[in-house]
Design a protein around this motif. Structure first.
Motif, PDB file in Angstrom:
ATOM      1  N   ILE A 171      -1.356 -90.149  16.483  1.00 13.05           N
ATOM      2  CA  ILE A 171      -0.904 -89.958  15.590  1.00 13.05           C
ATOM      3  C   ILE A 171      -1.132 -87.598  15.458  1.00 13.05           C
ATOM      4  CG2 ILE A 171      -1.968 -89.387  13.076  1.00 13.05           C
ATOM      5  CD1 ILE A 171      -2.584 -92.544  13.403  1.00 13.05           C
ATOM      6  N   VAL A 172      -2.037 -87.350  16.285  1.00 17.56           N
ATOM      7  CA  VAL A 172      -2.722 -86.120  16.368  1.00 17.56           C
ATOM      8  C   VAL A 172      -1.799 -85.001  16.998  1.00 17.56           C
ATOM      9  CG1 VAL A 172      -4.039 -84.472  17.463  1.00 17.56           C
ATOM     10  CG2 VAL A 172      -4.940 -86.510  16.096  1.00 17.56           C
ATOM     11  N   ILE A 215       7.440-100.245   9.904  1.00 10.65           N
ATOM     12  CA  ILE A 215       7.992-100.691   8.340  1.00 10.65           C
ATOM     13  C   ILE A 215       6.451-101.583   8.293  1.00 10.65           C
ATOM     14  CG2 ILE A 215       8.258-103.088   7.209  1.00 10.65           C
ATOM     15  CD1 ILE A 215      10.510-102.796   9.090  1.00 10.65           C
ATOM     16  N   VAL A 216       5.462-100.907   7.298  1.00  7.20           N
ATOM     17  CA  VAL A 216       4.045-101.384   6.885  1.00  7.20           C
ATOM     18  C   VAL A 216       3.908-102.684   6.085  1.00  7.20           C
ATOM     19  CG1 VAL A 216       2.327-100.612   5.621  1.00  7.20           C
ATOM     20  CG2 VAL A 216       3.238 -99.089   7.236  1.00  7.20           C
ATOM     21  N   PHE A 217       3.235-103.664   5.988  1.00 10.51           N
ATOM     22  CA  PHE A 217       2.879-104.839   5.865  1.00 10.51           C
ATOM     23  C   PHE A 217       1.569-104.520   5.352  1.00 10.51           C
ATOM     24  CE2 PHE A 217       6.364-106.160   9.537  1.00 10.51           C
ATOM     25  CZ  PHE A 217       6.910-107.212   8.553  1.00 10.51           C
ATOM     26  N   GLN A 218       2.133-104.369   4.341  1.00 13.07           N
ATOM     27  CA  GLN A 218       0.489-104.199   2.829  1.00 13.07           C
ATOM     28  C   GLN A 218       0.150-105.150   2.533  1.00 13.07           C
ATOM     29  OE1 GLN A 218      -2.527-102.157   2.759  1.00 13.07           O
ATOM     30  NE2 GLN A 218      -0.972-100.573   2.669  1.00 13.07           N
ATOM     31  N   TYR A 222      -6.514 -98.702   4.147  1.00  9.92           N
ATOM     32  CA  TYR A 222      -7.062 -98.624   4.726  1.00  9.92           C
ATOM     33  C   TYR A 222      -6.192 -97.744   5.934  1.00  9.92           C
ATOM     34  CZ  TYR A 222     -10.647 -98.456   8.334  1.00  9.92           C
ATOM     35  OH  TYR A 222     -11.424 -98.176   9.024  1.00  9.92           O
ATOM     36  N   ARG A 223      -5.033 -98.557   6.616  1.00 12.34           N
ATOM     37  CA  ARG A 223      -5.192 -97.384   8.103  1.00 12.34           C
ATOM     38  C   ARG A 223      -4.508 -96.466   7.569  1.00 12.34           C
ATOM     39  NH1 ARG A 223      -3.314-100.547  13.004  1.00 12.34           N
ATOM     40  NH2 ARG A 223      -2.717 -98.846  13.365  1.00 12.34           N
ATOM     41  N   MET A 224      -3.434 -96.520   5.975  1.00 13.40           N
ATOM     42  CA  MET A 224      -2.791 -95.765   5.819  1.00 13.40           C
ATOM     43  C   MET A 224      -3.707 -94.321   5.316  1.00 13.40           C
ATOM     44  SD  MET A 224       0.426 -96.348   5.802  1.00 13.40           S
ATOM     45  CE  MET A 224       1.493 -94.848   4.944  1.00 13.40           C
ATOM     46  N   ILE A 282      -7.115 -88.338   9.559  1.00 17.42           N
ATOM     47  CA  ILE A 282      -6.894 -88.173  10.971  1.00 17.42           C
ATOM     48  C   ILE A 282      -5.225 -86.985  11.116  1.00 17.42           C
ATOM     49  CG2 ILE A 282      -5.676 -88.819  12.995  1.00 17.42           C
ATOM     50  CD1 ILE A 282      -6.336 -91.358  12.955  1.00 17.42           C
ATOM     51  N   GLU A 283      -4.427 -87.454  10.798  1.00 13.94           N
ATOM     52  CA  GLU A 283      -3.395 -86.264  10.429  1.00 13.94           C
ATOM     53  C   GLU A 283      -4.423 -84.566   9.516  1.00 13.94           C
ATOM     54  OE1 GLU A 283       0.689 -88.621   9.790  1.00 13.94           O
ATOM     55  OE2 GLU A 283      -0.762 -87.833   8.140  1.00 13.94           O
ATOM     56  N   ASP A 284      -4.682 -84.894   8.076  1.00 16.33           N
ATOM     57  CA  ASP A 284      -5.484 -83.586   7.404  1.00 16.33           C
ATOM     58  C   ASP A 284      -6.402 -82.602   8.691  1.00 16.33           C
ATOM     59  OD1 ASP A 284      -4.129 -84.546   6.078  1.00 16.33           O
ATOM     60  OD2 ASP A 284      -5.598 -85.135   4.361  1.00 16.33           O
ATOM     61  N   ALA A 285      -7.458 -83.741   9.576  1.00 18.19           N
ATOM     62  CA  ALA A 285      -8.420 -83.497  10.150  1.00 18.19           C
ATOM     63  C   ALA A 285      -7.957 -82.613  11.177  1.00 18.19           C
ATOM     64  CB  ALA A 285      -9.236 -84.329  10.670  1.00 18.19           C
TER      65      ALA A 285
END
Length: 127
Positions: free
Chosen positions: A97-98, A12-15, A59-61, A67-70
């Motif tokens: 994440i990686v 869950i993300v609290f945006q 920001y974090r998203m 990171i995923e793309d890299a």
């Protein structure tokens, strides 16, 4: 300005939306990491550990997406050139994440190397 709750797979993300995001994010994300650490400690339980995080203006998203793309790009490089690729040092959460994004990539294995702030992910080519 506002707080919205977004549901992602397993989290869950609290945006938080704010005109003063710099203060909430801090230098290189230090403040938002501290906010997340405190929030997790306050609501910590065995069942819910790390199943939510606080974000400010995406920001974090955006950081997770970067990171995923890299990681995917470097995995493709490792696979094409058939050699191991070492990423820059990153936090435990970023390394996770990686490892997660590359766990099902063919001919790719990930491992963490180094100590403390120098700990990094190595993307290994496996024949």
């Amino acid at each position: 300005e506002s707080i919205e709750i977004e549901e992602r797979p397993g989290q869950i993300v609290f945006q938080i939306t704010s005109n003063d995001s710099g203060t909430l994010i801090g230098s290189r994300g230090d403040t938002i990491r501290a906010i997340n650490h405190i929030a997790r400690r306050v609501f910590e339980s065995d069942d819910d550990r790390d199943k939510f995080f606080v974000d400010v203006n995406g920001y974090r998203m955006n950081k997770i997406k970067e990171i995923e793309d890299a990681a995917k790009l470097l995995a493709e490089r490792a696979r094409s050139l058939k050699y191991n690729v070492e990423m820059n040092p990153m936090s435990a959460y970023e390394r996770m994440i990686v490892h997660t994004v590359l766990k099902d990539e063919p001919h790719i294995r990930t491992e963490s190397r180094g100590e403390g702030r120098d700990r990094r992910v190595v993307i290994c080519f496996v024949n």
